[in-house]
Design a protein around this motif. Structure first.
Motif, PDB file in Angstrom:
ATOM      1  N   GLU A 229       0.807  -1.178  -0.041  1.00  0.00           N
ATOM      2  CA  GLU A 229      -0.118  -0.058  -0.101  1.00  0.00           C
ATOM      3  C   GLU A 229       0.869   1.411  -0.132  1.00  0.00           C
ATOM      4  N   PHE A 230       0.956   1.829  -1.116  1.00  0.00           N
ATOM      5  CA  PHE A 230       1.789   3.162  -1.138  1.00  0.00           C
ATOM      6  C   PHE A 230       0.732   4.339  -1.743  1.00  0.00           C
ATOM      7  N   GLU A 231       1.745   5.393  -1.930  1.00  0.00           N
ATOM      8  CA  GLU A 231       0.799   6.727  -2.378  1.00  0.00           C
ATOM      9  C   GLU A 231       1.803   7.175  -3.574  1.00  0.00           C
ATOM     10  N   GLN A 232       0.936   7.465  -4.691  1.00  0.00           N
ATOM     11  CA  GLN A 232       1.644   7.919  -5.849  1.00  0.00           C
ATOM     12  C   GLN A 232       1.328   9.429  -5.883  1.00  0.00           C
ATOM     13  N   MET A 233       2.022  10.061  -6.622  1.00  0.00           N
ATOM     14  CA  MET A 233       2.000  11.668  -6.914  1.00  0.00           C
ATOM     15  C   MET A 233       2.034  11.546  -8.677  1.00  0.00           C
ATOM     16  N   GLU A 234       0.756  11.617  -9.268  1.00  0.00           N
ATOM     17  CA  GLU A 234       0.738  11.411 -10.663  1.00  0.00           C
ATOM     18  C   GLU A 234       0.340  12.864 -11.399  1.00  0.00           C
ATOM     19  N   MET A 235       0.708  13.130 -12.416  1.00  0.00           N
ATOM     20  CA  MET A 235       0.295  14.176 -13.344  1.00  0.00           C
ATOM     21  C   MET A 235       0.379  13.750 -14.942  1.00  0.00           C
ATOM     22  N   SER A 339       5.234  10.280 -13.035  1.00  0.00           N
ATOM     23  CA  SER A 339       4.594   9.465 -11.921  1.00  0.00           C
ATOM     24  C   SER A 339       5.657   8.997 -10.814  1.00  0.00           C
ATOM     25  N   VAL A 340       5.465   9.774  -9.738  1.00  0.00           N
ATOM     26  CA  VAL A 340       6.379   9.765  -8.484  1.00  0.00           C
ATOM     27  C   VAL A 340       5.779   8.969  -7.410  1.00  0.00           C
ATOM     28  N   GLY A 341       6.380   7.980  -6.982  1.00  0.00           N
ATOM     29  CA  GLY A 341       6.232   7.234  -5.634  1.00  0.00           C
ATOM     30  C   GLY A 341       6.527   8.126  -4.507  1.00  0.00           C
TER      31      GLY A 341
END
Ligand code: ATP
Length: 479
Positions: A229-235, A339-341
């Motif tokens: 379970e993780f978080e992404q920062m996507e544009m 797309s950054v983790g």
């Protein structure tokens, strides 16, 4: 001055309130971690910086917060149901499990392989025949290299889809299977047209979001680098088809410079073209950072063509077209994605911040965060917990607490209190002593050089504002 090993970072972040193994009282659960108070604060600051970069610095991007659950057809259309697999193999001797693609990529990085080798690998991998892939690994002696030459006993290669299935509602039929999203990007694609129309946006423009993603990773040995379970920062940046190449180059460089602006030395970063392209990509690079366990991906930048939008158009039978009023034609836009983790990024920041140095024969450990990322920005200490000092210190705390992340503490010697703030990376400490009551001056202590200076209490707020400003960060990014 030395940096830390992964074991140092794991121990430090656990001891000082950044990261805890999830449900540890029950023995933990593999590849799941909880953020403690300081970890959660660090993560929030990183999110804010990234969102500000997207929405304020780059002016043609808007935000979105799509739900984790999506219609099951989304994952059929996106290709995740069919193709979001990892191949793995186990050594029967060492009982170790390996991801086949990682094994080969590592081999390529550490050996001078020929073009012929790369082509053979790409052909075998794309073909998807597991026996043929195993044959390739054996023929090229890649398995032996992994196990330092002494393992010949391997299982067959197996394939596993990384999505977590679940049931929505009371029905338990296959057609009701929903999935925890394995990436946030699809939430952006299905909302592309709504967003464009409701805000009357014209191409090129981007949509950015931060959110949880879930992958049933097969191998999870690297702390928060690889989580389930993780978080992404996507544009996702939507562009006219003939501008995809130009924007891919733009985002590669803009994103690389973002890490440099964060203070990561260029020598610790690389742009790595993908050895094999994902099913959706027409071009792709990873931004990789020199972690204690080698150069590894933090962010992917992908030119995705019109793959996703046209897949959704086909599967939903709803037109997803943009009317280009300048060119007087409608088309499906192309996409360039960053797309950054978030968790990997936090790990990068922690690894880079961890400093161990020798100060006059004694070891000193501190976290050298950029001031604007520090979980605690300023710690306020009365020198002693009596004689009116706590009251004066608390007054200062109350003056600052809405503008800065303030930590207040009375207990222990002042030296110990400074050390504790160093360990969590607090850039400044302010000490109120007996003289303060007479001259209205305090001691301001700097984390990095440990210098202390007397400054008027009335100037503290302005001094801190300058120190915590992100202006120089913005100035060093391309517009
Ligand atoms: P990898 O090859 O390491 O599995 P990926 O190429 O599959 O990663 P993407 O699908 O491109 O990763 O996801 C974008 C970003 O999300 C990655 O650059 C990474 O930072 C992050 N990410 C992906 N999987 C994980 C995970 N299991 N835990 C933490 N972050 C992840």
């Amino acid at each position: 001055m030395t940096s830390g090993s992964l074991e140092d970072i794991i121990a430090h972040t656990k001891a000082y309130g950044f990261l805890f193994p999830s449900s540890e009282i029950y023995g933990g659960i593999q590849a799941v971690y909880d953020y403690g108070p300081w970890g959660a604060a660090l993560k929030e600051r990183v999110k804010t910086l990234w969102m500000d970069t997207m929405l304020k610095h780059h002016t043609k991007i808007v935000g979105l917060d799509a739900a984790i659950f999506m219609h099951p057809k989304v994952w059929e259309a996106s290709g995740h149901l069919e193709q979001f697999d990892d191949l793995f193999i186990d050594s029967k001797e060492s009982q170790k499990r390996y991801r086949v693609d990682h094994m080969v990529e590592e081999y390529i990085q550490t050996h001078a392989v020929s073009e012929d080798f790369r082509e053979k690998w790409q052909r075998a991998f794309a073909g998807g025949d597991l026996d043929q892939i195993l044959h390739f690994l054996k023929e090229e002696a890649i398995l032996e290299v992994q196990e330092k030459g002494n393992a010949t006993n391997w299982t067959a290669i197996r394939r596993m889809n990384l999505m977590f299935p679940t049931q929505l509602g009371a029905q338990a039929g296959n057609q009701d299977t929903a999935y925890l999203r394995p990436e946030t990007a699809q939430g952006i694609y299905v909302n592309f047209l709504q967003t464009q129309k409701s805000l009357r946006l014209s191409l090129p423009f981007g949509i950015a979001q931060i959110g949880k993603a879930f992958r049933n990773e097969l191998i999870a040995r690297q702390f928060i680098f690889r989580m389930r379970e993780f978080e992404q920062m996507e544009m996702q940046f939507f562009v006219p088809p003939d501008e995809e190449k130009t924007w891919f180059s733009f985002w590669k460089e803009a994103r690389r410079q973002w890490y440099v602006a964060l203070g990561i030395p260029e020598k610790n970063l690389q742009l790595m073209p993908h050895e094999k392209l994902a099913h959706y990509a027409s071009d792709a690079v990873d931004i990789v950072y020199d972690f204690p366990f080698g150069f590894k991906e933090v962010e992917g930048i992908h030119a995705r063509g019109n793959f996703d939008l046209s897949q959704h158009e086909r599967a939903s039978s709803k037109k997803i077209r943009y009317f280009d009023s300048r060119r007087k034609t409608s088309y499906i836009p192309h996409v360039v994605e960053s797309s950054v983790g978030l968790d990997r990024l936090c790990l990068m920041i922690l690894c880079h911040a961890f400093v161990r140095e020798n100060v006059q024969g004694k070891e000193r450990v501190y976290l050298r965060f950029p001031p604007y990322l520090a979980p605690v920005q300023v710690a306020i200490f009365p020198l002693v917990a009596k004689e009116g000092l706590p009251e004066r210190a608390q007054r200062l705390r109350d003056e600052l607490k809405y503008e800065f992340a303030v930590f207040y503490e009375e207990a222990a010697s002042i030296g110990k209190r400074y050390t504790r703030q160093d360990l969590i990376g607090t850039p400044y400490c302010v000490t109120i002593d007996h003289e303060t009551l007479a001259d209205e001056k305090v001691t301001l202590r700097d984390r990095d050089n440990m210098k202390q200076e007397r400054v008027p209490i009335s100037k503290i707020k302005d001094i801190l504002k300058v120190h915590f400003s992100t202006q120089s960060f913005w100035n060093s990014l391309p517009a």
